[in-house]
Design an enzyme around this catalytic site. Structure first.
Site, PDB file in Angstrom:
ATOM      1  N   LYS A 111      -7.046 -29.925   8.884  1.00  0.00           N
ATOM      2  CA  LYS A 111      -8.031 -30.840   8.285  1.00  0.00           C
ATOM      3  C   LYS A 111      -7.880 -32.248   8.856  1.00  0.00           C
ATOM      4  CE  LYS A 111     -10.125 -28.105   5.288  1.00  0.00           C
ATOM      5  NZ  LYS A 111     -11.581 -27.823   5.353  1.00  0.00           N
ATOM      6  N   LYS A 194     -15.264 -15.067  12.952  1.00  0.00           N
ATOM      7  CA  LYS A 194     -15.607 -14.732  11.578  1.00  0.00           C
ATOM      8  C   LYS A 194     -16.833 -15.508  11.134  1.00  0.00           C
ATOM      9  CE  LYS A 194     -13.389 -15.221   7.013  1.00  0.00           C
ATOM     10  NZ  LYS A 194     -12.163 -15.685   6.344  1.00  0.00           N
ATOM     11  N   LYS A 197     -19.490 -20.746   6.893  1.00  0.00           N
ATOM     12  CA  LYS A 197     -20.510 -21.737   6.535  1.00  0.00           C
ATOM     13  C   LYS A 197     -20.629 -22.836   7.583  1.00  0.00           C
ATOM     14  CE  LYS A 197     -19.597 -21.110   1.586  1.00  0.00           C
ATOM     15  NZ  LYS A 197     -19.041 -21.739   0.377  1.00  0.00           N
TER      16      LYS A 197
END
Length: 331
Positions: A111, A194, A197
């Site tokens: 992150k 994969k 979103k």
């Protein structure tokens, strides 16, 4: 029944990867376990969402949970922010967490790399907030993917550390777990990886027929097989993987045979896949549209879920306060 806890961040609509990879497992769980499923709206604050989006995004996920088949009479559905006891346990766990171990977590490092201008304390202490969500409800099992396994190990570590510091056997170490015998990884339409979103490769449960068909027809393939019985390339195998989920076995067998004998026409494959996806998604989409417009029902479900979640949470906090040495909570 054993208690299961799981949460999802309200950062976008559910896609077929969420449905086949997680939601169908949740539907099995609600018949066999004491399930607490929450919408992790506090977790979403690490990305500084617009204030006007928080409630709307939460309602969206709640409507889609219900549309997929979760039953509020069988599971506890609630918003994380409706259970303030989470924050108190989060504070206690942070007092026993160490900077070095938090900085070494893979999720924090990833992150921080993705949002270098917003490396906030919430990113660093994500594992302790996740642990608070789980331990507060005294979960025995937590359905998670491999990407969350390190955070689950930290939740177990925090449970052990609390027990050791205060000389009690209070928190049970929660187990990472899947209800399915074989976890399902739904690939994206971009040829690899994969479905996600943020990857731009997903088919969403709310999407209309035209949009879904357009996406499938644009899915990445290859030039086609050049030798009989050759192994499909990754992009083509991805389409077969999705077809395995939504199409009849004989349909999948037909197209696999076409690939094996080099007669495959990708246009025909995609048209069939799109048609089968529409059949599978249409009932869920109709239910999403119905529920999304019924704000009263969504509010009622969230309120009733929060009451049940807080009843359990208050008991945990009262006991934790007593163990640590604080006076009972004033009411």
């Amino acid at each position: 029944m054993e208690r299961v806890v799981s949460g999802i961040r309200p950062t976008g609509h559910l896609h077929i990867g969420n449905y086949y990879g997680a939601m169908r497992s949740f539907l099995e769980m609600q018949e066999q376990y004491d399930c607490y499923f929450f919408i992790a709206d506090w977790h979403s604050l690490t990305t500084h969402p617009h204030p006007g989006d928080i409630v709307q995004d939460t309602d969206t996920i709640l409507a889609e949970y219900l549309a997929c088949g979760l039953d509020p009479s069988k599971v506890v559905l609630y918003r994380q922010s409706d259970v303030p006891e989470v924050l108190e346990l989060y504070l206690y766990l942070n007092m026993n967490a160490y900077l070095g171990e938090l900085q070494r977590t893979t999720t924090f490092k990833e992150k921080a790399r993705k949002q270098p201008d917003n490396v906030n304390a919430g990113l660093l202490t994500y594992p302790t907030l996740m642990a608070a969500d789980i331990l507060l409800q005294r979960a025995v099992k937590v359905p998670v993917g491999k990407d969350q396994e390190q955070n689950m190990e930290m939740a177990r570590r925090f449970a052990r550390r609390f027990n050791t510091i205060y000389g009690v056997e209070y928190f049970t170490e929660p187990a990472s777990w899947t209800a399915m015998s074989k976890p399902i990884k739904v690939p994206g339409l971009d040829g690899s990886g994969k479905m996600g979103k943020s990857e731009g490769n997903a088919i969403y449960l709310y999407e209309d027929d035209k949009s879904i068909t357009k996406k499938v027809m644009r899915a990445v393939t290859d030039a086609g097989p050049t030798e009989p019985d050759s192994k499909p390339s990754e992009p083509v195998e991805n389409l077969f993987t999705i077809m395995d989920l939504v199409s009849a076995p004989e349909t999948v067998a037909h197209f696999r045979q076409c690939y094996a004998d080099c007669s495959i026409r990708y246009g025909d494959l995609k048209k069939q896949l799109a048609a089968d996806l529409l059949t599978a998604i249409a009932p869920i989409r109709e239910r999403i549209l119905e529920l999304s417009s019924d704000k009263e029902q969504l509010h009622r479900v969230a309120t009733e879920g929060a009451m049940k979640a807080r009843e359990s949470a208050r008991k945990t906090i009262e006991e934790v306060r007593e163990i640590i040495g604080f006076a009972p909570t004033l009411r």
